[in-house]
Design an enzyme around this catalytic site. Structure first.
Site, PDB file in Angstrom:
ATOM      1  N   HIS A   1      11.008  -8.635  -0.577  1.00  0.00           N
ATOM      2  CA  HIS A   1      11.769  -7.569  -1.233  1.00  0.00           C
ATOM      3  C   HIS A   1      12.818  -6.990  -0.289  1.00  0.00           C
ATOM      4  O   HIS A   1      12.641  -7.004   0.936  1.00  0.00           O
ATOM      5  CB  HIS A   1      10.847  -6.441  -1.683  1.00  0.00           C
TER       6      HIS A   1
ATOM      7  N   CYS B   1       6.462   0.482  -0.122  1.00  0.00           N
ATOM      8  CA  CYS B   1       5.862  -0.392  -1.128  1.00  0.00           C
ATOM      9  C   CYS B   1       4.697   0.286  -1.859  1.00  0.00           C
ATOM     10  O   CYS B   1       4.438   0.000  -3.024  1.00  0.00           O
ATOM     11  CB  CYS B   1       5.346  -1.669  -0.474  1.00  0.00           C
TER      12      CYS B   1
END
Length: 288
Positions: A182, A276
């Site tokens: 990501h 996250c």
């Protein structure tokens, strides 16, 4: 768990660094490396994850948030979702709208339904990004600009769709080396003028674009592996970071940030850290 506070909106966020008021997390009760889906998991696959240790570390993280006056919502952990601790990926808040993602990887498909159920119970509306392959870890918001990572979890079609439904925003595509999963694993905005990045994951073109807007704080390869970019800003130049990332933390302190060190090294074995693990629901609207 949620500490009730009076707010003008039930959901609102326009940046990664305004004062955090309410956030969604999920305990890592079922956390395991069932199927290797990133480089970090590949490294720790044989070692595995110590569930009790990860739960205790997550508890300390939640307590840290509560001690700073942040409301914490804990979603219900389900056994079939080993990655559910990483709530950032299931959606993102932009303005007053919560966008619910459609998870790209089979091991995570369905996590978004737990979020939608909670939102419905709380009578909070949301925009469902059905058919769009996009995850919140690739979406970084800074006022009228949205940086979206082009990854194996977020595709260009989804980015183009986001721009089409948000014409008042500038949506900037940021390609990066795919193995880093990501965008927030290699880039993160921490103030209106500063951002953390791992240069080896980006092309020079993207670095040039980002450096025109931000003072870029460089993360070493060693500290990228321990997710040095994946810090969580809770506002007022306060940042939650791992104690192990000494170089990152020192650079932040030299720039006037208060670094709040919390150890979640057991959780990061699965490839995600503080950003996250948190989906901001409400950040304070700055006074004009």
């Amino acid at each position: 768990m949620s500490v009730i506070t009076e707010q003008k909106y039930k959901s609102f966020a326009m940046s990664e660094y305004d004062v955090l008021k309410k956030v969604i997390l999920c305990e890592p009760q079922n956390m395991k490396i069932r199927e290797v889906i990133n480089d970090t998991q590949k490294h720790f696959k044989d070692e595995g994850i110590h569930i009790e240790r990860s739960l205790e570390q997550h508890k300390q993280f939640v307590e840290t948030l509560l001690n700073h006056g942040i409301d914490v919502v804990l979603l219900s952990p389900l056994e079939k979702f080993p990655e559910q601790v990483f709530t950032r990926d299931i959606g993102f808040t932009l303005g007053q709208t919560i966008f619910v993602a459609e998870m790209a990887h089979d091991v995570r498909k369905g996590e978004e339904d737990v979020l939608k159920e909670w939102l419905k119970n709380e009578k909070i509306s949301y925009f469902n990004l059905i058919g769009d392959e996009i995850e919140g870890g690739d979406v970084i918001i800074d006022q009228s600009t949205i940086y979206v990572g082009l990854s194996n979890r977020t595709n260009q079609f989804a980015i183009d769709h986001l721009q089409s439904i948000l014409p008042q925003f500038e949506v900037v595509t940021v390609p990066f080396t795919e193995k880093y999963l990501h965008l927030d694993c290699v880039f993160n905005v921490i103030s209106p003028k500063e951002a953390i990045y791992f240069p080896a994951a980006l092309e020079q073109k993207e670095i040039d674009i980002l450096s025109q807007r931000y003072d870029l704080i460089e993360v070493t390869e060693e500290e990228q592996f321990t997710l040095g970019t994946n810090v969580l800003s809770i506002g007022n130049k306060k940042i939650i970071s791992l104690p192990v990332n000494k170089n990152v933390n020192q650079q932040l302190r030299e720039r006037g940030f208060e670094v709040i060190e919390v150890d979640i090294t057991e959780i990061i074995k699965s490839g995600g850290s503080f950003r996250c693990c948190t989906m901001p629901l409400l950040r304070e609207q700055p006074s004009s």
